[in-house]
Write a protein that holds these residues in place. Structure first.
Motif: not given
Length: 290
Positions: A57, A115-116, A119-120, A217
């Motif tokens: 992340t 972001c999740c 990046l995840k 994060c």
């Protein structure tokens, strides 16, 4: 059947399906948190073939990064394939939190968790994965099942073998190309996780021993205000990184002709933290909580 045995049976079933459908081992997703450490231990006890995947992340605490590296070193010495998944832009560059924010033109929020998703959740495409998702983590996760088919189109998602719904079949006929997911510890409570980890001697992220309730994060908008303030107090360089990213976000918004009340990266940061500091106000270092 006890929790451990039930989780192992779920892993074995998913492993068998993965080998038959994809001709590849089950992928254990690993974040460096307590749930994924327990999941990884269960996968080892189950005797199934498996691989391990960590999604980078770029906003995890240093202790989490070190814990992931130490865990992967042990796994690789035991012959387990471990992968750290990085994400690429169309032009071949790396996607990190600090260039994702300017590209999205807004801060990540609990309602817009880009972001999740970027990046995840993008790794292990075309594979069957195991996660440490648990109902006890949030009300929203109570809709998750022990065995699922995820799809970008929410209307096409399936929850398979949902322990809360006796009307669902163990498997359903599906031609979707969505990601298959097994959640072996979905019905474990927090106390079950800690008691099992203690009984089995599972090595945990050192942040828990320092009083942290969650590891993820730094600055995650899903965390409470108190937790986020604590995180930025302990990791001020992450605060500075967010402010710089927000400043680049504002520059990109200006370039595209988008108006807003924010003038600086610090203005965005204070609004994002919901700390009551108005645009243009100054806050002396160490006085943020007053």
């Amino acid at each position: 059947m006890d929790l451990e045995q039930t989780a192992i049976e779920r892993l074995k079933m998913a492993s068998d399906m993965s080998l038959r459908l994809y001709k590849q081992p089950l992928v254990i997703t690993y974040s460096g948190g307590k749930d994924s450490d327990v999941l990884l231990h269960l996968a080892g006890k189950s005797g199934i073939p498996y691989e391990v995947l960590h999604s980078l992340t770029t906003a995890d605490a240093p202790e989490t990064v070190w814990h992931v590296r130490d865990t992967f070193r042990r796994m690789e010495l035991a012959g387990v394939k471990c992968t750290i998944d990085t994400h690429r832009t169309p032009d071949g560059g790396n996607v990190i939190m600090w260039n994702l924010i300017p590209r999205k033109l807004m801060p990540p929020t609990r309602w817009m968790r880009y972001c999740c998703s970027e990046l995840k959740e993008g790794g292990a495409k075309g594979r069957w994965i195991a996660t440490g998702v648990r109902w006890a983590e949030s009300a929203k996760r109570k809709s998750r099942g022990a065995l699922e088919v995820l799809h970008s189109n929410k209307s096409k998602r399936l929850t398979l073998m949902n322990d809360n719904d006796a009307s669902r079949m163990l498997m359903e006929n599906c031609q979707l190309k969505g990601k298959r997911v097994v959640n072996p510890i979905i019905d474990w409570a927090d106390t079950d996780i800690w008691e099992y980890a203690d009984a089995e001697g599972i090595s945990m992220n050192p942040m828990y021993a320092c009083g942290w309730k969650r590891v993820g994060c730094i600055g995650c908008p899903l965390a409470s205000k108190k937790e986020r303030r604590k995180e930025f107090s302990q990791y001020p360089k992450y605060r500075d990184s967010y402010i710089r990213a927000f400043a680049r976000m504002l520059a990109e918004r200006t370039k595209r002709g988008l108006d807003g009340s924010w003038k600086t990266g610090e203005d965005v940061f204070h609004a994002w933290m919901e700390d009551g500091v108005l645009p243009g106000q100054m806050v002396l270092e160490g006085m943020e909580d007053i």
